[in-house]
Design a protein around this motif. Structure first.
Motif, short mmCIF file in Angstrom:
data_model
loop_
_atom_site.label_atom_id
_atom_site.label_comp_id
_atom_site.label_asym_id
_atom_site.label_seq_id
_atom_site.Cartn_x
_atom_site.Cartn_y
_atom_site.Cartn_z
N LEU A 183 -2.89 0.64 -4.20
CA LEU A 183 -2.54 -0.91 -3.73
C LEU A 183 -1.85 -1.54 -4.80
O LEU A 183 -2.41 -1.70 -5.82
N GLU A 184 -0.81 -2.40 -4.57
CA GLU A 184 -0.21 -3.37 -5.20
C GLU A 184 -0.50 -4.79 -4.74
O GLU A 184 -0.02 -4.56 -3.59
N ILE A 185 -1.37 -5.66 -5.32
CA ILE A 185 -1.64 -6.99 -4.97
C ILE A 185 -1.00 -8.02 -5.60
O ILE A 185 -1.37 -8.18 -6.77
N ASP A 186 -0.10 -8.85 -5.00
CA ASP A 186 0.37 -10.07 -5.87
C ASP A 186 -0.54 -11.10 -5.42
O ASP A 186 -0.62 -11.35 -4.42
N LEU A 187 -0.99 -11.92 -6.35
CA LEU A 187 -1.57 -13.28 -6.20
C LEU A 187 -1.40 -14.24 -7.21
O LEU A 187 -0.98 -13.96 -8.34
N ILE A 190 -4.03 -0.77 -8.22
CA ILE A 190 -5.33 0.15 -8.14
C ILE A 190 -4.96 1.28 -7.42
O ILE A 190 -4.47 1.34 -6.40
N SER A 191 -5.23 2.44 -8.15
CA SER A 191 -4.81 3.58 -7.66
C SER A 191 -5.98 4.83 -7.90
O SER A 191 -6.86 4.77 -8.71
N GLY A 192 -5.84 5.93 -7.05
CA GLY A 192 -6.86 6.99 -7.18
C GLY A 192 -6.94 7.98 -6.25
O GLY A 192 -6.28 7.24 -5.15
N PRO A 193 -7.47 9.02 -6.33
CA PRO A 193 -7.40 10.08 -4.93
C PRO A 193 -8.47 9.65 -4.13
O PRO A 193 -9.35 8.77 -4.38
N PRO A 213 0.73 -1.17 0.06
CA PRO A 213 0.02 -0.13 -0.01
C PRO A 213 0.80 1.29 0.12
O PRO A 213 2.01 1.36 0.50
N GLU A 214 0.30 2.24 -0.80
CA GLU A 214 1.14 3.74 -0.50
C GLU A 214 -0.20 4.61 -0.45
O GLU A 214 -1.08 4.67 -1.20
N TYR A 215 0.01 5.64 0.56
CA TYR A 215 -0.92 6.63 0.85
C TYR A 215 -0.15 7.83 1.12
O TYR A 215 0.52 7.85 2.10
N SER A 216 -0.33 8.93 0.34
CA SER A 216 0.19 10.14 0.72
C SER A 216 -0.64 11.44 -0.27
O SER A 216 -1.25 10.84 -1.29
#
Length: 241
Positions: free
Chosen positions: A108-112, A153-156, A99-102
């Motif tokens: 979110l980057e999720i490996d599965l 998955i990304s966005g404001p 996760p990255e939040y700023s």
């Protein structure tokens, strides 16, 4: 690749709930606090534990209808699919979450990974493969093994809602076998020949078509995941420490 095996990723998205008002998370869904030392590992475990809650919806996963146009090198056309069933989703193994939040922006980057996924449904194809005219319809199925995926998955974050702008899955497939009932309007020998070619050279075909596939996935799944996140408080789903 006329019966479009890449419909596998139509099955790989969050389970969305279109309800009025705010959606309350089920009590069995674990949340993790942003800013803690074990935040990434906590999220990975939370997703893995909550995944079985969706078994009735995930396996088989049903796609009512989908269509796409593509063009790469000597392969051009339009594919329509319907009544598609995807089996094997319940066996997802979540490997890592980053996760990255700023500045009110969340990613979110999720490996599965999935050991096997099987897809079957109805299709209609119209296009060209080199000098061959593709024009057929019928049943198709796709068997895949050793599937590794990274979701980005990304966005404001606005008004306590995560507004997803992009959903980008990077999909690697270890093995694939494709079957279609009819690609050339009853010409069984030509259909057999093309399927043999596709099943031998699918990695090259897949790499060539990937830019088109990725664009379709981004548009489709961004809309889908936003149906979910627009109903959920960001601070309840991803609370701060």
């Amino acid at each position: 690749m006329s019966c479009r095996p890449f419909s596998i990723v139509l099955a790989i998205a969050y389970i969305v709930v279109a309800v009025a008002g705010e959606y309350e998370l089920p009590s069995e869904v674990k949340t993790c606090k942003r800013g803690t030392d074990d935040y990434s590992s906590c999220l990975r475990l939370a997703i893995q534990e909550s995944w079985p809650v969706n078994f009735p919806t995930l396996d088989p996963y049903y796609v009512d209808h989908n269509e796409a146009e593509f063009g790469n090198g000597e392969l051009h056309g339009k594919i329509e699919e319907w009544d598609v069933y995807v089996y094997g989703m319940k066996n997802a193994k979540f490997l890592a979450v980053r996760p990255e939040y700023s500045d009110d922006f969340f990613k979110l980057e999720i490996d599965l990974a999935f050991p096997k996924i099987f897809i079957e449904g109805e299709y209609k194809a119209d296009g060209n493969l080199a000098s061959f005219k593709i024009g057929g319809k019928g049943h198709f199925n796709v068997s895949t093994e050793d599937i590794k995926i990274t979701w980005t998955i990304s966005g404001p974050v606005k008004n306590d809602r995560w507004m997803v702008e992009h959903y980008l899955p990077n999909v690697q497939i270890g093995k694939m076998k494709v079957w279609c009932s009819d690609l050339f309007n009853g010409n069984e020998e030509l259909t057999k020949t093309v399927l043999e070619f596709v099943n031998e050279y699918w990695p090259t075909i897949y790499r060539g078509m990937y830019p088109y596939i990725a664009d379709v996935w981004d548009k489709l799944f961004t809309e889908l995941v936003n149906r979910f996140f627009s109903q959920v408080s960001f601070n309840k789903l991803f609370p701060s420490a």
